[in-house]
Scaffold this active site. Structure first.
Site, PDB file in Angstrom:
ATOM      1  N   GLU A   1       0.824  -1.212   0.000  1.00  0.00           N
ATOM      2  CA  GLU A   1       0.000   0.000   0.000  1.00  0.00           C
ATOM      3  C   GLU A   1       0.854   1.255   0.000  1.00  0.00           C
ATOM      4  O   GLU A   1       0.489   2.276  -0.600  1.00  0.00           O
ATOM      5  CB  GLU A   1      -0.951  -0.023   1.190  1.00  0.00           C
TER       6      GLU A   1
ATOM      7  N   GLU B   1      -4.052  -9.482   3.406  1.00  0.00           N
ATOM      8  CA  GLU B   1      -4.786  -9.120   4.613  1.00  0.00           C
ATOM      9  C   GLU B   1      -5.979 -10.012   4.900  1.00  0.00           C
ATOM     10  O   GLU B   1      -6.244 -10.340   6.081  1.00  0.00           O
ATOM     11  CB  GLU B   1      -5.254  -7.648   4.529  1.00  0.00           C
TER      12      GLU B   1
END
Length: 270
Positions: free
Chosen positions: A119, A139
């Site tokens: 990210e 995730e």
């Protein structure tokens, strides 16, 4: 690395290595014992970097150390975070700030670039890598979602099908696939990665800095702001001295080439 006089004050930094040049700042994520996992201290230090670059605009080059960009957020810290921590947007806030820096951000990726590390890379304007890059968002396998930008940035970068493969099915892209889908734009051997990042920064440095800054802002403006924001931004640039100087230099160079060609033709005709 110590800050140069008048530069970024890195006193107290423990997770980042910083090299400052006149037109760029090189920041290395440096927690090799945990594969450069992003913890609260690193986030705080990145905020300090952003505060400096917001006041002193320079190209930012982000990279990792010891063959790893960032393996993700620090799971030991993440495990203890609760609802209120999530609502603070600890990682998303710094990644948004990085994305909004005045000058371009280059992420030079090697090895693991996962979770929060991915990210962070998505927040950059440019991503280049090595054959050993492994980039993705695992995730959901940990019972959470990629909430620091991947859930919306990734679709813009690679399109919905690939984004869903990464976010919902846990795909981790190797360099060849990341290059094919445009998630990275160049692949270099590890020993050449930083040279390539600097070469890209050199290309940016050849442009007019104000034009680069304004173009980046206009590029990221919401759709409804166009075309008005383009026209207003162009109005600013049309009045800049750099516009007159650079265009005159272009015209002079073109004229010199034309004169040289004419002289060569006349000489050949004699």
């Amino acid at each position: 690395m110590a800050a140069r006089p008048g530069g970024l004050d890195t006193a107290g930094f423990g997770t980042l290595l910083v090299e400052e040049r006149e037109d760029r700042l090189v920041v290395l994520l440096n927690r090799p014992e945990v594969r450069n996992a992003i913890d609260q201290q690193m986030v705080d230090e990145l905020h300090s970097v952003c505060a400096y670059l917001e006041q002193t605009p320079k190209v930012l080059i982000l990279a990792g150390t010891e063959g790893v960009f960032a393996s993700g957020a620090d799971i030991a810290q993440l495990r203890e975070r609760r609802r209120d921590d999530a609502l603070q947007g600890i990682n998303s806030t710094i990644f948004v700030r990085i994305a909004k820096l005045p000058m371009p951000v280059i992420a030079a990726l090697d090895g693991f670039c996962l979770g929060g590390g991915a990210e962070l890379a998505y927040a950059a304007d440019f991503r280049i890598g090595t054959p050993g890059v492994r980039i993705g968002n695992p995730e959901t396998g940990l019972g959470i979602l990629a909430a620091a930008g991947a859930s919306w940035r990734l679709k813009e970068l690679v399109g919905e099908p690939v984004a869903k493969d990464i976010l919902l099915a846990g795909a981790v892209l190797r360099a060849d696939r990341a290059l094919a889908v445009g998630l990275i734009t160049e692949v270099h051997e590890p020993a050449e990665l930083m040279d390539a990042a600097h070469a890209l920064a050199d290309r940016i440095a050849q442009q007019d800095p104000l034009a680069v800054r304004i173009t980046k802002s206009v590029f990221h403006a919401p759709a409804e702001a166009h075309p008005l924001i383009d026209q207003l931004a162009q109005g600013i640039l049309f009045e800049s001295q750099a516009k007159f100087d650079r265009m005159q230099a272009f015209l002079d160079k073109k004229s010199d080439k034309k004169s040289a060609k004419k002289s060569a033709q006349e000489s050949a005709a004699k």
